[in-house]
Design an enzyme around this catalytic site. Structure first.
Site, mmCIF file in Angstrom:
data_model
loop_
_atom_site.group_PDB
_atom_site.id
_atom_site.type_symbol
_atom_site.label_atom_id
_atom_site.label_comp_id
_atom_site.label_asym_id
_atom_site.label_seq_id
_atom_site.Cartn_x
_atom_site.Cartn_y
_atom_site.Cartn_z
ATOM 1 N N LYS A 56 14.614 24.656 48.494
ATOM 2 C CA LYS A 56 13.187 24.931 48.660
ATOM 3 C C LYS A 56 12.247 23.871 48.122
ATOM 4 C CE LYS A 56 13.032 27.652 50.982
ATOM 5 N NZ LYS A 56 13.564 27.411 52.369
ATOM 6 N N HIS A 117 22.473 20.152 49.007
ATOM 7 C CA HIS A 117 21.814 20.753 47.843
ATOM 8 C C HIS A 117 22.668 20.570 46.587
ATOM 9 C CE1 HIS A 117 18.536 22.420 50.009
ATOM 10 N NE2 HIS A 117 19.164 23.422 50.566
ATOM 11 N N SER A 147 9.333 30.163 46.292
ATOM 12 C CA SER A 147 9.806 29.883 47.646
ATOM 13 C C SER A 147 11.255 30.368 47.821
ATOM 14 C CB SER A 147 9.701 28.378 47.911
ATOM 15 O OG SER A 147 10.103 28.076 49.213
HETATM 16 P P1 A3P Z 1 7.100 27.579 50.845
HETATM 17 O O1 A3P Z 1 8.138 28.649 50.895
HETATM 18 O O2 A3P Z 1 6.464 27.460 49.501
HETATM 19 O O3 A3P Z 1 6.094 27.663 51.924
HETATM 20 P P2 A3P Z 1 13.254 23.453 52.146
HETATM 21 O O4 A3P Z 1 13.046 22.717 53.417
HETATM 22 O O5 A3P Z 1 13.775 22.571 51.042
HETATM 23 O O6 A3P Z 1 14.025 24.693 52.340
HETATM 24 O O7 A3P Z 1 11.814 23.856 51.594
HETATM 25 C C1 A3P Z 1 11.026 24.783 52.271
HETATM 26 C C2 A3P Z 1 9.645 24.745 51.654
HETATM 27 O O8 A3P Z 1 8.975 23.550 52.071
HETATM 28 C C3 A3P Z 1 8.778 25.914 52.124
HETATM 29 O O9 A3P Z 1 7.866 26.171 51.054
HETATM 30 C C4 A3P Z 1 8.081 25.282 53.334
HETATM 31 O O10 A3P Z 1 6.903 25.932 53.734
HETATM 32 C C5 A3P Z 1 7.795 23.897 52.779
HETATM 33 N N1 A3P Z 1 7.535 22.907 53.845
HETATM 34 C C6 A3P Z 1 8.323 22.615 54.895
HETATM 35 N N2 A3P Z 1 7.722 21.698 55.687
HETATM 36 C C7 A3P Z 1 6.542 21.413 55.120
HETATM 37 C C8 A3P Z 1 5.447 20.546 55.468
HETATM 38 N N3 A3P Z 1 5.475 19.816 56.566
HETATM 39 N N4 A3P Z 1 4.372 20.525 54.645
HETATM 40 C C9 A3P Z 1 4.336 21.269 53.524
HETATM 41 N N5 A3P Z 1 5.321 22.112 53.145
HETATM 42 C C10 A3P Z 1 6.420 22.188 53.934
#
Ligand code: A3P
Length: 304
Positions: A56, A117, A147
């Site tokens: 996340k 990860h 998240s």
């Molecule tokens: P939130 O749950 O806080 O919205 P991962 O890809 O490591 O699983 O992380 C997911 C998190 O990154 C989520 O956070 C998601 O919304 C955020 N995220 C993914 N793409 C993004 C972007 N282009 N800009 C900002 N946040 C992004």
């Protein structure tokens, strides 16, 4: 790969939450533990790029930026397949006949972009022997926790997060898949002094995306024009990725990821922890943070 192409196989399928095991004290899906010797002996190629993060932290975002850089800013080429098919998730295991991350990686020719990860001490040693580049992205622990809490609820490929009170203590004690946030970010922070690791922060990308995209381009030694930089930026905004089925995980069926519980592209902001943490949780958190991060020069922003 995957679920879409094997849809028939999954009619009537009920997804069970996974059992957890441990590798060197790190909680991991039991199926990862069962195939650990294969994962750990993965043979990297010097041109492979690793994109690593604690869950996340925004790895999908960085993957999309990197893919756009590799594709010279051609968004159509980045829409060739969902994120998880473009960049094998090294240690991922899925119900048969969906291939594992290892199988997918081994079916591709280098240079590959590989997602993981894994904490730094569990990265397959071949990546270090081959001097592979690694891009690591870290996110402040409070927003990571929030998240991850929502993600573990919607993703049946992970244990359920339970209620927020319980999750708060489980996360702080590292009793979540891939283990302690503290060990993860600190381990990779130290690794950057010995290996080719670009250490990025989610908060920096939010604050100044073009600056961070340029940093990635320089690390990858790609010389890209302002025009292409602009295309990469436009293609990787939160809204653009939320609307992009090849980046928003909507191709994963709802019996695995139920986006009606919480969307994969949920909020994409810094500071959502303030909507979840109680005053007393914040105090407990700050104490633990001080204890675990003592002596480190690694600093996180929890608001902008
Ligand atoms: P939130 O749950 O806080 O919205 P991962 O890809 O490591 O699983 O992380 C997911 C998190 O990154 C989520 O956070 C998601 O919304 C955020 N995220 C993914 N793409 C993004 C972007 N282009 N800009 C900002 N946040 C992004």
């Amino acid at each position: 790969m995957a679920f879409e192409r094997n849809a028939q196989h999954f009619i009537g399928y009920v997804m069970e939450r996974p059992l957890m095991g441990h590798i060197r004290g790190v909680p991991l899906d039991q199926r990862i533990c069962d195939t650990w010797s294969d994962i750990s002996s993965f043979q990297a190629h010097p041109e492979d790029l690793v994109v690593a993060a604690y869950p996340k932290a925004g790895i999908t975002w960085v993957q999309e930026i990197v893919d756009m850089i590799y594709m010279d800013g051609n968004a159509d080429r980045c829409r060739r397949a969902p994120t998880y098919d473009r960049h094998p998730f090294l240690e991922a295991v899925a119900p048969k006949p969906v291939p594992s991350g290892l199988q997918l990686a081994e079916s591709m020719k280098p240079p590959r972009i590989l997602k993981t990860h894994l904490p730094v001490n569990l990265l397959p040693p071949s990546f270090w022997k081959q001097d592979c580049k690694v891009i690591y992205v870290a996110r402040n622990p409070k927003d990571s926790m929030v998240s991850y809490f929502h993600f573990q609820k919607m993703n049946k490929g992970l244990p359920d997060s339970g209620d927020w009170e319980l999750y708060f203590s489980e996360f702080l004690s590292g009793n979540v898949p891939w283990g302690s946030w503290f060990d993860h970010v600190l381990g990779w922070w130290n690794a950057k002094d010995h290996h080719e690791v670009l250490y990025l922060f989610y908060e920096d990308i939010i604050e100044n995306p073009k600056h961070e995209i340029r940093k990635i381009m320089n690390f990858l030694r790609k010389n890209i024009s302002e025009e292409i930089l602009e295309k990469i930026y436009q293609h990787t905004t939160f809204q653009a990725m939320k609307d992009n089925p090849m980046a928003n995980y909507s191709t994963i069926p709802s019996f695995v990821m139920d986006q009606s519980i919480s969307p994969f592209m949920r909020k994409g902001i810094v500071g959502d922890w303030k909507n979840h943490f109680t005053v007393s949780q914040n105090e407990i958190f700050e104490e633990e943070y001080k204890r675990q991060m003592e002596g480190s020069d690694l600093i996180f922003l929890t608001e902008l």
